[in-house]
Design a protein around this motif. Structure first.
Motif, PDB file in Angstrom:
ATOM      1  N   ALA A 160      33.715  49.079  31.847  1.00 32.45           N
ATOM      2  CA  ALA A 160      34.399  50.223  31.752  1.00 32.45           C
ATOM      3  C   ALA A 160      35.687  49.988  31.850  1.00 32.45           C
ATOM      4  O   ALA A 160      36.807  51.102  31.417  1.00 32.45           O
ATOM      5  CB  ALA A 160      33.769  51.375  32.628  1.00 32.45           C
ATOM      6  N   ASP A 161      36.311  48.835  32.318  1.00 30.01           N
ATOM      7  CA  ASP A 161      37.796  48.843  32.336  1.00 30.01           C
ATOM      8  C   ASP A 161      38.184  48.489  31.034  1.00 30.01           C
ATOM      9  O   ASP A 161      39.440  48.521  30.576  1.00 30.01           O
ATOM     10  CB  ASP A 161      38.108  47.609  33.295  1.00 30.01           C
ATOM     11  CG  ASP A 161      37.684  46.182  32.744  1.00 30.01           C
ATOM     12  OD1 ASP A 161      36.702  46.281  31.804  1.00 30.01           O
ATOM     13  OD2 ASP A 161      37.895  45.212  33.422  1.00 30.01           O
ATOM     14  N   ILE A 162      37.274  48.411  29.993  1.00 23.90           N
ATOM     15  CA  ILE A 162      37.801  48.012  28.500  1.00 23.90           C
ATOM     16  C   ILE A 162      37.460  49.418  27.680  1.00 23.90           C
ATOM     17  O   ILE A 162      38.436  49.820  27.041  1.00 23.90           O
ATOM     18  CB  ILE A 162      37.070  47.046  27.860  1.00 23.90           C
ATOM     19  CG1 ILE A 162      37.379  45.591  28.649  1.00 23.90           C
ATOM     20  CG2 ILE A 162      37.328  46.771  26.505  1.00 23.90           C
ATOM     21  CD1 ILE A 162      36.262  44.443  28.170  1.00 23.90           C
ATOM     22  N   ALA A 163      36.393  49.919  27.758  1.00 25.88           N
ATOM     23  CA  ALA A 163      36.125  50.959  26.899  1.00 25.88           C
ATOM     24  C   ALA A 163      35.931  52.439  27.594  1.00 25.88           C
ATOM     25  O   ALA A 163      36.001  53.433  27.194  1.00 25.88           O
ATOM     26  CB  ALA A 163      34.401  50.904  26.545  1.00 25.88           C
ATOM     27  N   GLY A 164      36.140  52.370  29.034  1.00 26.87           N
ATOM     28  CA  GLY A 164      36.213  53.812  29.836  1.00 26.87           C
ATOM     29  C   GLY A 164      34.928  54.358  30.022  1.00 26.87           C
ATOM     30  O   GLY A 164      33.806  53.801  29.488  1.00 26.87           O
ATOM     31  N   ALA A 165      34.989  55.569  30.877  1.00 24.69           N
ATOM     32  CA  ALA A 165      33.548  55.955  31.207  1.00 24.69           C
ATOM     33  C   ALA A 165      32.888  56.485  29.949  1.00 24.69           C
ATOM     34  O   ALA A 165      31.679  56.508  29.622  1.00 24.69           O
ATOM     35  CB  ALA A 165      33.763  57.137  32.067  1.00 24.69           C
ATOM     36  N   ARG A 166      33.828  56.978  28.753  1.00 27.56           N
ATOM     37  CA  ARG A 166      33.339  57.648  27.665  1.00 27.56           C
ATOM     38  C   ARG A 166      32.478  56.355  26.731  1.00 27.56           C
ATOM     39  O   ARG A 166      31.472  56.648  26.154  1.00 27.56           O
ATOM     40  CB  ARG A 166      34.182  58.259  26.967  1.00 27.56           C
ATOM     41  CG  ARG A 166      34.875  59.510  27.645  1.00 27.56           C
ATOM     42  CD  ARG A 166      33.900  60.565  27.704  1.00 27.56           C
ATOM     43  NE  ARG A 166      34.401  61.833  28.211  1.00 27.56           N
ATOM     44  CZ  ARG A 166      34.257  62.194  29.701  1.00 27.56           C
ATOM     45  NH1 ARG A 166      33.290  61.503  30.440  1.00 27.56           N
ATOM     46  NH2 ARG A 166      34.935  63.109  30.174  1.00 27.56           N
ATOM     47  N   GLY A 210      30.077  41.693  33.603  1.00 25.33           N
ATOM     48  CA  GLY A 210      30.035  42.218  34.916  1.00 25.33           C
ATOM     49  C   GLY A 210      30.279  41.301  36.281  1.00 25.33           C
ATOM     50  O   GLY A 210      30.947  41.238  36.831  1.00 25.33           O
ATOM     51  N   VAL A 211      29.140  40.118  35.922  1.00 20.58           N
ATOM     52  CA  VAL A 211      29.122  39.021  36.906  1.00 20.58           C
ATOM     53  C   VAL A 211      30.474  38.071  36.638  1.00 20.58           C
ATOM     54  O   VAL A 211      31.021  37.893  37.794  1.00 20.58           O
ATOM     55  CB  VAL A 211      27.910  38.162  36.318  1.00 20.58           C
ATOM     56  CG1 VAL A 211      28.156  36.666  37.330  1.00 20.58           C
ATOM     57  CG2 VAL A 211      26.806  38.801  36.674  1.00 20.58           C
ATOM     58  N   LEU A 217      37.725  38.828  39.529  1.00 20.38           N
ATOM     59  CA  LEU A 217      38.660  39.676  39.952  1.00 20.38           C
ATOM     60  C   LEU A 217      39.374  39.486  41.353  1.00 20.38           C
ATOM     61  O   LEU A 217      38.861  39.444  42.378  1.00 20.38           O
ATOM     62  CB  LEU A 217      38.269  41.097  40.039  1.00 20.38           C
ATOM     63  CG  LEU A 217      39.173  42.232  40.335  1.00 20.38           C
ATOM     64  CD1 LEU A 217      40.037  42.399  39.053  1.00 20.38           C
ATOM     65  CD2 LEU A 217      38.390  43.547  40.360  1.00 20.38           C
ATOM     66  N   PRO A 218      40.822  39.147  41.454  1.00 25.03           N
ATOM     67  CA  PRO A 218      41.218  38.878  42.783  1.00 25.03           C
ATOM     68  C   PRO A 218      41.318  40.139  43.581  1.00 25.03           C
ATOM     69  O   PRO A 218      41.807  41.216  43.352  1.00 25.03           O
ATOM     70  CB  PRO A 218      42.747  38.591  42.513  1.00 25.03           C
ATOM     71  CG  PRO A 218      43.324  39.348  41.060  1.00 25.03           C
ATOM     72  CD  PRO A 218      41.853  39.199  40.495  1.00 25.03           C
ATOM     73  N   ILE A 219      40.838  40.045  45.123  1.00 24.54           N
ATOM     74  CA  ILE A 219      40.650  41.162  45.770  1.00 24.54           C
ATOM     75  C   ILE A 219      41.308  40.625  47.235  1.00 24.54           C
ATOM     76  O   ILE A 219      40.954  39.586  47.625  1.00 24.54           O
ATOM     77  CB  ILE A 219      39.187  41.507  45.948  1.00 24.54           C
ATOM     78  CG1 ILE A 219      38.417  42.125  44.732  1.00 24.54           C
ATOM     79  CG2 ILE A 219      39.131  42.766  47.129  1.00 24.54           C
ATOM     80  CD1 ILE A 219      37.191  42.228  45.060  1.00 24.54           C
ATOM     81  N   ARG A 220      42.198  41.703  47.676  1.00 23.97           N
ATOM     82  CA  ARG A 220      42.760  41.292  49.090  1.00 23.97           C
ATOM     83  C   ARG A 220      42.791  42.547  49.869  1.00 23.97           C
ATOM     84  O   ARG A 220      43.149  43.741  49.445  1.00 23.97           O
ATOM     85  CB  ARG A 220      44.106  40.588  48.785  1.00 23.97           C
ATOM     86  CG  ARG A 220      45.285  41.612  48.033  1.00 23.97           C
ATOM     87  CD  ARG A 220      46.476  40.965  47.722  1.00 23.97           C
ATOM     88  NE  ARG A 220      47.396  41.785  47.134  1.00 23.97           N
ATOM     89  CZ  ARG A 220      48.313  42.559  47.537  1.00 23.97           C
ATOM     90  NH1 ARG A 220      48.161  42.782  49.001  1.00 23.97           N
ATOM     91  NH2 ARG A 220      48.860  43.551  47.246  1.00 23.97           N
ATOM     92  N   ASP A 221      42.839  42.457  51.003  1.00 27.63           N
ATOM     93  CA  ASP A 221      43.018  43.345  52.099  1.00 27.63           C
ATOM     94  C   ASP A 221      44.323  44.046  52.128  1.00 27.63           C
ATOM     95  O   ASP A 221      45.200  43.020  52.249  1.00 27.63           O
ATOM     96  CB  ASP A 221      42.550  43.301  53.446  1.00 27.63           C
ATOM     97  CG  ASP A 221      41.127  42.796  53.354  1.00 27.63           C
ATOM     98  OD1 ASP A 221      40.315  43.399  52.522  1.00 27.63           O
ATOM     99  OD2 ASP A 221      40.588  41.968  54.472  1.00 27.63           O
ATOM    100  N   VAL A 222      44.592  45.227  51.899  1.00 23.51           N
ATOM    101  CA  VAL A 222      46.003  45.771  51.922  1.00 23.51           C
ATOM    102  C   VAL A 222      46.169  46.404  53.351  1.00 23.51           C
ATOM    103  O   VAL A 222      47.466  46.874  53.538  1.00 23.51           O
ATOM    104  CB  VAL A 222      46.367  46.690  50.892  1.00 23.51           C
ATOM    105  CG1 VAL A 222      46.239  45.787  49.410  1.00 23.51           C
ATOM    106  CG2 VAL A 222      45.659  47.836  50.644  1.00 23.51           C
TER     107      VAL A 222
END
Length: 368
Positions: A160-166, A210-211, A217-222
């Motif tokens: 969805a980060d490419i095509a969006g929810a629609r 998705g995998v 995807l880099p994830i960090r605590d803010v």
């Protein structure tokens, strides 16, 4: 098609669409949720009056499915006003009408342009219906698309980060049509496998992306956010005699949260947490500032705000607002957020322009 079969498909469609959304953990249903709608449209094509049957069946399908999907409207808003039931009925009737129009359009398209396959016309029409519902004035629901039904299957919905929810909606609607057309194919089993193969390929592609996306995807605590939600009955919350008790509950829960590890770096109180106006209760404003300053933690809280409408007369503009206190306890340096989109039925009268509503004698201070 017999009326009994129409009722059965409408009922199955309403149940399947409802169960495909959270909180029900059944993401697999998203690939079958609108198959009853596909069957109704296919059957309408064989009716003596295909466009009329499509509209009628589409209206009943839209009415029944949204009656279940939007059940929470009455449950959540009844304690505000029993008129929420009227808003609920108006909402599902309007969306049902739009669904009937979409069914009519798809059948009309199939009759006038038979070379356009159903797996093209229906997904496009369904996605357009979702967009329309998301922009439908006082009954808009932009978060109730078929694409959002995969929220409980994050690995499938990463694209969805490419095509969006629609885009996800378009894909799922296409999958539903493809599955129905494969299931009703009366030829050899090899034809069924061949028609389902594109669906499986796209599912595997979505899973693969998705995998990869979730692993790269880099994830960090803010920071650590502490959220406080007192258990207050609606009748107690807005009882003027109970206001100080409601504020004490907020402070008590916040102190217990501050004593836990890890220590929050931001406190958040819910919408309308402060049960009154600071102009009437300046001691609450002072108490919040003192609490924040003592604990050296910023606070974001919902509340009610009243601002003078003019320089002379004591007439106030009233807002559902949000206030931010920095770690020194100061909120005067930051703008007060005034809620832009008010909830129909509970915060304003739906379908009636504010200027018209306020022109009615005695209702000047209503939000309309």
């Amino acid at each position: 098609m017999s009326p009994r079969r129409v009722v059965l498909l409408v009922a199955l469609g309403a149940i399947a669409l409802t169960l495909s959304y959270p909180p029900f953990p059944l993401p697999i249903l998203s690939f079958f949720a609108i198959t009853p709608a596909v069957l109704l449209i296919r059957q309408a094509m064989t009716d003596a009056n295909p466009t009329g049957a499509a509209f009628r069946w589409g209206w009943w399908y839209g009415l029944a499915s949204n009656a279940l999907v939007l059940y929470w409207l009455v449950v959540a808003l009844w304690h505000f006003t029993p008129f929420s039931a009227l808003g609920y009925l108006a909402t599902i009737a309007i969306i049902g009408l739009l669904t009937g129009v979409i069914f009519w359009f798809v059948v009309r398209m199939r009759l006038s342009a038979p070379t356009v396959p159903l797996w093209v016309s229906l997904p496009v029409a369904w996605t357009a219906l979702e967009w329309l519902i998301g922009h439908l004035g006082d009954v808009r629901f932009p978060w109730l698309g078929l694409g959002t039904s995969l929220a409980d299957a994050p690995v499938l919905v990463q694209w969805a980060d490419i095509a969006g929810a629609r885009g996800v909606t378009l894909w799922l609607a296409w999958c539903n049509v493809a599955i129905v057309e494969a299931a009703v194919d009366v030829r050899r089993a090899s034809y069924v496998v061949r028609r389902l193969a594109p669906v499986m390929v796209t599912v595997l592609m979505a899973l693969g992306y998705g995998v990869w996306r979730m692993n790269t995807l880099p994830i960090r605590d803010v920071g650590v956010v502490g959220m406080v939600q007192p258990d207050e009955k609606f009748s107690e919350k807005w009882n003027p005699a109970h206001g100080d008790s409601a504020m004490n509950a907020l402070f008590s829960l916040s102190r217990s949260l501050m004593a836990r590890a890890p220590r929050p770096q931001l406190l958040v109180w819910p919408e309308a947490a402060v049960p009154g106006f600071f102009v009437d209760h300046p001691q609450w404003d002072a108490a919040i500032s003192a609490f924040v300053r003592e604990n050296r933690i910023p606070l974001l809280t919902g509340g009610l705000n009243a601002e003078l409408a003019g320089p002379t007369a004591r007439v106030y503009d009233i807002f559902n607002a949000a206030f931010f206190y920095d770690s020194t306890g100061d909120r005067t340096r930051y703008p007060i957020y005034a809620k832009h989109y008010l909830v129909p039925v509970t915060e304003r009268v739906p379908f009636v322009p504010v200027r018209v509503f306020r022109a009615i004698p005695g209702l000047r201070n209503w939000s309309g």
